[in-house]
Design a protein around this motif. Structure first.
Motif, short mmCIF file in Angstrom:
data_model
loop_
_atom_site.label_atom_id
_atom_site.label_comp_id
_atom_site.label_asym_id
_atom_site.label_seq_id
_atom_site.Cartn_x
_atom_site.Cartn_y
_atom_site.Cartn_z
N ASN A 90 1.06 -0.85 0.37
CA ASN A 90 -0.11 0.14 -0.33
C ASN A 90 0.24 0.89 0.02
O ASN A 90 0.03 2.77 0.39
N THR A 142 -1.48 4.61 2.31
CA THR A 142 -2.91 4.36 1.97
C THR A 142 -2.75 3.61 3.49
O THR A 142 -2.38 2.03 3.81
N VAL A 154 -4.83 8.66 4.60
CA VAL A 154 -3.24 8.75 3.47
C VAL A 154 -2.66 9.25 4.06
O VAL A 154 -2.73 10.68 4.76
N ALA A 165 -7.11 5.17 -4.60
CA ALA A 165 -7.84 5.02 -3.05
C ALA A 165 -9.21 4.29 -3.81
O ALA A 165 -10.09 3.32 -3.95
N SER A 216 -10.03 4.36 1.34
CA SER A 216 -10.00 6.03 1.44
C SER A 216 -9.28 6.31 0.86
O SER A 216 -8.00 6.43 0.41
N ASN A 217 -8.99 7.55 -0.19
CA ASN A 217 -8.33 9.01 -0.53
C ASN A 217 -8.13 10.06 0.42
O ASN A 217 -7.89 11.09 -0.27
#
Length: 319
Positions: free
Chosen positions: A37, A52, A57, A78, A84-85
Motif C-alpha cells: 500500500n 494508504t 492517507v 483509492a 479512503s482517499n
C-alpha cells in the motif's frame, strides 16, 4: 514560423536508457506501487510518495510541480483499491519549497510531521504555501499510523540542516531527498547542498538501513541500492581528484597575470582546480550516470571548496 536556432548551444552526451522512468499519463504524472500500500508519484522531474492506511492517507512530501496531481494520484489508487482517499498526515522530508511547496493544498487539519529544525525554518520563511509542521522530533521518531510503521531519523545536516531519512521497513523502502538522483548526476553544486561533509556521509547512512526501493525526490524512476552505491563512488572520485588537483595546480600564473585583481587570480586558480579534478570523473561516468558531462564540474567546485575550507586540505600557515 521559423524554427528556433539552437546551433550555438552546447551538445551533451546522450542520456543512458537506464536513467529514464515510466511514461507519464495525460495529466502529466505517473503513479505506481512501490510495495503493498505504498505508492510513488513522479512528473519526470520531482517525486513524492503516499501510504494508504486504515487511518487515512499519509503523504510523503508535496512538490509544487506535481501539485494537484498528488491528490489525483491518491484518488486514482483509492478508487482502484476501495480505500479512503482522505489525506490525514503529511510528512516533510525538509523545508525546501521545491519539495513541500504544495503542502497548503491539503486540509488545514492534516497532521504535519517533520524535524524540529524544519518547523523552525518554515516559521522563519513565513511561506503560506508551506504551513509549518506542528509535530516535531529531534533525532528519531517511529510513527504507527493505521497499522503501518514509518521511521524518521535525522543524522545531521547534509543537503539542508533538517533533511531526514524516512524509512518504511515493512515496505522495504527508504526515502532520502536531494542526495542521490537515481540514474542522474547531481545538479549544480552537489544538488545545491549546504553541508558537503554531511552530503558525502549521507549515502553510507542510507545504506546502513535494510531496504530495496529508494525514493530520491528527483527524476523519473525509483532507485536501488546499486544507484546509491554508484553515487557514493562518483562522489568519492570527485573528492579524491579534488585533493590531487589542490596539491598539483600552480596558482602562480594567475597571480602574475592579474596582479592586484586578486579576485580574478583566485577565480582562474580555483576554476582550474575544479576543471582538473572533474575531467577524469566526467570521462569515467559519461554514459553511466546521465548528465555527468553537464554538472560534474559544478559539483566538483563545491566539493573542492569544502575540502579546502571545511577540512583544511591545502591550507598553509604563513611562517
Amino acid at each position: 514560423m521559423s524554427a528556433t536556432d539552437t546551433t550555438a548551444l552546447l551538445d551533451y552526451a546522450p542520456i543512458p536508457d537506464a536513467a529514464f522512468g515510466p511514461a507519464l499519463n495525460e495529466q502529466g504524472y505517473y503513479v505506481g506501487r512501490v510495495e503493498r500500500n505504498l505508492y510513488w508519484i513522479t512528473d519526470g522531474t520531482y517525486q513524492c510518495a503516499f501510504l494508504t492506511t486504515s487511518d487515512g492517507v499519509v503523504v510523503l512530501d508535496a512538490p509544487p510541480t506535481i501539485g494537484g496531481n498528488i491528490q489525483r494520484a491518491v484518488d486514482e489508487i483509492a478508487a482502484a483499491n476501495g480505500v479512503s482517499n482522505k489525506v490525514n498526515y503529511l510528512i516533510y522530508s525538509h523545508h525546501h519549497a521545491d519539495h513541500v511547496g504544495a503542502a497548503s493544498l491539503f486540509d488545514k487539519n492534516v497532521t504535519r510531521i517533520g524535524h524540529e529544525e524544519t518547523r523552525n525554518l518554515l516559521v522563519r520563511d513565513d511561506d503560506s504555501a508551506r504551513p509549518p509542521n506542528e509535530e516535531t522530533f529531534q533525532d528519531r521518531r517511529t510513527l504507527e499510523i493505521g497499522g503501518e510503521r514509518i521511521d524518521l531519523a535525522w543524522h545531521g545536516a547534509n543537503h539542508s540542516p533538517d533533511n531526514i531519512i524516512i524509512h518504511l521497513p515493512d515496505h522495504d523502502t527508504l526515502m532520502l531527498i536531494d542526495i542521490v538522483n537515481p540514474g542522474w548526476a547531481p545538479i549544480y553544486l552537489s544538488n545545491l547542498t549546504e553541508d558537503i561533509p554531511g552530503y558525502l556521509e549521507a549515502p553510507a547512512n542510507a545504506l546502513a538501513y535494510p531496504w530495496k526501493h529508494f525514493i530520491g525526490g528527483h527524476n523519473g524512476r525509483l532507485g536501488t541500492r546499486d544507484d546509491v552505491t554508484l553515487h557514493q563512488q562518483y562522489m568519492a572520485d570527485i573528492a579524491d581528484n579534488s585533493r590531487k588537483a589542490i596539491d598539483s595546480v600552480d596558482p602562480t600564473p594567475y597571480f602574475v597575470k592579474y596582479g592586484p585583481n586578486v579576485w580574478a587570480a583566485l577565480k582562474g586558480y580555483l576554476d582550474e582546480i575544479a576543471a582538473t579534478a572533474a575531467a577524469p570523473v566526467v570521462e569515467k561516468y559519461t554514459g553511466v550516470i546521465a548528465a555527468a558531462d553537464v554538472f560534474t564540474e559544478s559539483t566538483t567546485f563545491h566539493v573542492m571548496q569544502s575540502i579546502r575550507l571545511d577540512l583544511g586540505h591545502g591550507s598553509q600557515v604563513h611562517p
